[in-house]
Every structure is written in C-alpha cells, then in structure tokens.
Design a protein around this motif. Structure first.
Motif, short mmCIF file in Angstrom:
data_model
loop_
_atom_site.label_atom_id
_atom_site.label_comp_id
_atom_site.label_asym_id
_atom_site.label_seq_id
_atom_site.Cartn_x
_atom_site.Cartn_y
_atom_site.Cartn_z
N MET A 1 0.85 -1.20 0.00
CA MET A 1 0.00 0.00 0.00
C MET A 1 0.88 1.24 0.00
O MET A 1 1.84 1.34 0.75
CB MET A 1 -0.90 0.01 1.23
N SER A 2 0.58 2.19 -0.84
CA SER A 2 1.37 3.41 -0.96
C SER A 2 0.52 4.62 -0.61
O SER A 2 -0.64 4.69 -0.99
CB SER A 2 1.90 3.54 -2.39
N THR A 3 1.12 5.54 0.12
CA THR A 3 0.41 6.75 0.52
C THR A 3 1.25 7.96 0.19
O THR A 3 2.43 8.01 0.54
CB THR A 3 0.12 6.74 2.04
N ALA A 4 0.69 8.93 -0.48
CA ALA A 4 1.41 10.16 -0.78
C ALA A 4 1.06 11.23 0.23
O ALA A 4 -0.11 11.44 0.52
CB ALA A 4 1.06 10.66 -2.19
N ILE A 5 2.09 11.85 0.79
CA ILE A 5 1.87 12.99 1.67
C ILE A 5 2.01 14.22 0.78
O ILE A 5 3.11 14.63 0.45
CB ILE A 5 2.89 13.00 2.82
N GLU A 6 0.88 14.78 0.34
CA GLU A 6 0.85 15.81 -0.69
C GLU A 6 1.61 15.26 -1.90
O GLU A 6 1.30 14.18 -2.37
CB GLU A 6 1.42 17.12 -0.15
N THR A 7 2.61 15.97 -2.44
CA THR A 7 3.33 15.49 -3.61
C THR A 7 4.83 15.41 -3.41
O THR A 7 5.51 14.73 -4.16
CB THR A 7 3.05 16.41 -4.82
N ASP A 8 5.37 16.11 -2.43
CA ASP A 8 6.82 16.21 -2.30
C ASP A 8 7.47 15.02 -1.61
O ASP A 8 8.66 14.79 -1.79
CB ASP A 8 7.19 17.49 -1.53
N VAL A 9 6.73 14.29 -0.83
CA VAL A 9 7.26 13.13 -0.12
C VAL A 9 6.27 11.99 -0.24
O VAL A 9 5.07 12.17 0.01
CB VAL A 9 7.51 13.45 1.38
N LEU A 10 6.77 10.82 -0.63
CA LEU A 10 5.93 9.63 -0.75
C LEU A 10 6.36 8.62 0.31
O LEU A 10 7.55 8.43 0.55
CB LEU A 10 6.07 8.99 -2.13
N THR A 11 5.38 7.97 0.94
CA THR A 11 5.69 6.88 1.87
C THR A 11 5.04 5.61 1.35
O THR A 11 3.90 5.62 0.89
CB THR A 11 5.18 7.17 3.29
N THR A 12 5.80 4.52 1.41
CA THR A 12 5.33 3.23 0.95
C THR A 12 5.66 2.19 2.01
O THR A 12 6.77 2.21 2.56
CB THR A 12 6.00 2.83 -0.38
N ARG A 13 4.75 1.32 2.28
CA ARG A 13 5.00 0.20 3.19
C ARG A 13 5.16 -1.07 2.38
O ARG A 13 4.30 -1.43 1.60
CB ARG A 13 3.85 0.07 4.20
N ASP A 14 6.29 -1.72 2.58
CA ASP A 14 6.59 -2.98 1.88
C ASP A 14 6.90 -4.02 2.94
O ASP A 14 8.04 -4.22 3.34
CB ASP A 14 7.77 -2.77 0.94
N GLY A 15 5.84 -4.68 3.44
CA GLY A 15 6.02 -5.61 4.55
C GLY A 15 6.54 -4.85 5.76
O GLY A 15 5.96 -3.84 6.17
N PRO A 16 7.67 -5.31 6.34
CA PRO A 16 8.21 -4.63 7.53
C PRO A 16 9.04 -3.40 7.21
O PRO A 16 9.61 -2.80 8.12
CB PRO A 16 9.08 -5.72 8.17
N LEU A 17 9.09 -3.01 5.94
CA LEU A 17 9.91 -1.87 5.54
C LEU A 17 9.04 -0.66 5.23
O LEU A 17 7.99 -0.78 4.60
CB LEU A 17 10.75 -2.20 4.30
#
Length: 265
Positions: A1-17
C-alpha cells in the motif's frame, strides 16, 4: 500500500519496511521547508508503526537530494529554516527506534549529505556523488553535518571533504566508511531494501544498539559501561530474549515479538 503525503514526499509500506521517497525530481529532490516538514512527519509516522522494522530513504529520479531548495529565498533566511525545519528533521531521524537506511541513487549535495549522514546505514549507486561545497560560497556545512561527518569518517577526512569542498565518488566514499555498500546504478533502492530486510529479521535490540552508539561519542568509558550493563539487564527482561533462549533450546528459529514503538530502558 502506498500513501502520498501531498506530492513532495511519498511513503510506501513494503512488509516490515517503510520507504520514504523525496519526490521532487525536477529539482534533483532539493527540499523546500514544506517538504522538510513532510519528511519529518513521514519518519514519525513510520517509527510509530509497530509493523515497521526498518526505513529506507531515497530520492525520485536521478538524484538523492540536492540539499535545501533556496529558489526564491527563504523566510527568515538560512538560520530560520535550519532552526524550524532541518534541525528538527535531523533530530527526529537520529532519535527513531527503527534504523534508517539511505539509498543514495544519485547526487547528494549540501544538506542532502546531512540527510544521508543522519541515516544509520548508507547504500550508494556506482555513479552517486557526495558534495559539500559550502566553502565555495562562504558558508559551512549544516543540518548536523559538522557533528555527524567527523564521527563517521574521522576528523582528517571530514576536513578534506568539507574544507576542500570535495566531490566524493561512491567508491572513495566506501573506502572512507562514509557509505556501507556500493551497487550498480539503478539498484540502490533494492540494495537498501535488502539491508532493511536483514534488520527486520533481527531482534528488537537493534534499536538499543542505535541508542548506545549515538551516546558513545559524548560519554565517558565509565558512563558507557554502566549504560551497557543497565540496558543489557533491561533487554534480558524483554520478550525477544526470552524467546531466543527458548528457540535455542528447542533448536528452532525464534519468533519475533511485536515491536513496541518508543519502548526504551
């Protein structure tokens, strides 16, 4: 699952990472004050997630981070931006329980080097470069660089890089101990994720190792010995140690206890 915090920073969860990406490729991921605040929020959010055991920081496109974006000037000047944005960001990175790994996929310049230094491990692509050119423009390295760099590579090499405004290539950075791995171009993120996966399989005491190493440079030997003894006693009371001993006796792999964010001796 990927979540964008506005457009300048992206956070992605890849299992435990948790993957944090500076997403301003058109500016070689130079960080505005708003992007700096988003970065800090991303690290806080991921560190508070018990399912996350390592964080990878990288940049979109061909650069890691070109430092602070000063196009158009900054309110309050450099001092104000450092105090309000960069200093809290670096402090947050150094205080996370979860280890942070830099995937240096391209150039890291100025405060972008500081972001890499604030990570616990660093992987660099073969063509990546680290640049601290502050003395060419009458300034000094900031965002924690003057504190972190000598501690990582020693005073002599820190002076060579920062005083001479060197452009350090990945292979030389590896020889200096400034980065931990050098990989083929295009593979920095995968290599950093592989390190993160190794960490994710380890016990929760990785956080204690991070805390202990950070305090060591400002501690006396006697104080550090006492800290080690106290922390070791505390760790022996934690579920990971109990399970590890049980697994050893039963000749099986240990089952890791859920991570408890913010749990410290």
């Amino acid at each position: 699952m990927s979540t964008a915090i506005e457009t300048d920073v992206l956070t992605t969860r890849d299992g435990p990472l948790g993957i944090v990406t500076i997403n301003r490729p058109q500016r070689l991921n130079a960080v505005t004050p708003a992007a700096g605040e988003q970065l800090r929020a991303a690290f806080i959010e991921l560190d508070a997630d018990p399912d996350i055991r390592a964080i990878v920081l990288t940049g979109a496109g061909r650069g890691f981070c070109a430092g602070a974006d000063i196009v158009g000037g900054t309110v309050g000047g450099a001092r104000g931006v450092l105090i309000d944005v960069w200093n809290p960001l670096v402090t947050t990175m150094l205080s996370t329980d979860v280890p942070i790994i830099a995937a240096i996929n391209g150039v890291a310049a100025g405060a972008g080097v500081s972001l890499a230094l604030a990570c616990d491990l660093r992987v660099a692509a073969q063509s990546a470069r680290l640049q601290l050119a502050f003395t060419k423009i009458g300034l000094l390295p900031d965002a924690g660089a003057t504190w972190l760099l000598p501690r990582i590579v020693g005073l002599g090499r820190a002076n060579e890089l920062a005083l001479l405004a060197r452009d350090l290539k990945a292979d030389e950075a590896l020889q200096w101990g400034l980065v931990n791995r050098v990989c083929e171009d295009g593979n920095a993120l995968d290599a950093a994720k592989a390190l993160g996966s190794e960490i994710a399989e380890l016990a929760g005491s990785v956080a204690a190792v991070k805390w202990a190493h950070q305090r060591a440079f400002d501690s006396t030997l006697a104080a550090q010995l006492g800290y080690e003894a106290d922390t070791q006693g505390w760790l022996q009371e934690q579920p990971d140690f109990t399970e590890a001993i049980k697994a050893f006796r039963e000749k099986r792999s240990a089952h890791r206890a859920p991570r408890t964010p913010g749990l410290r001796p």
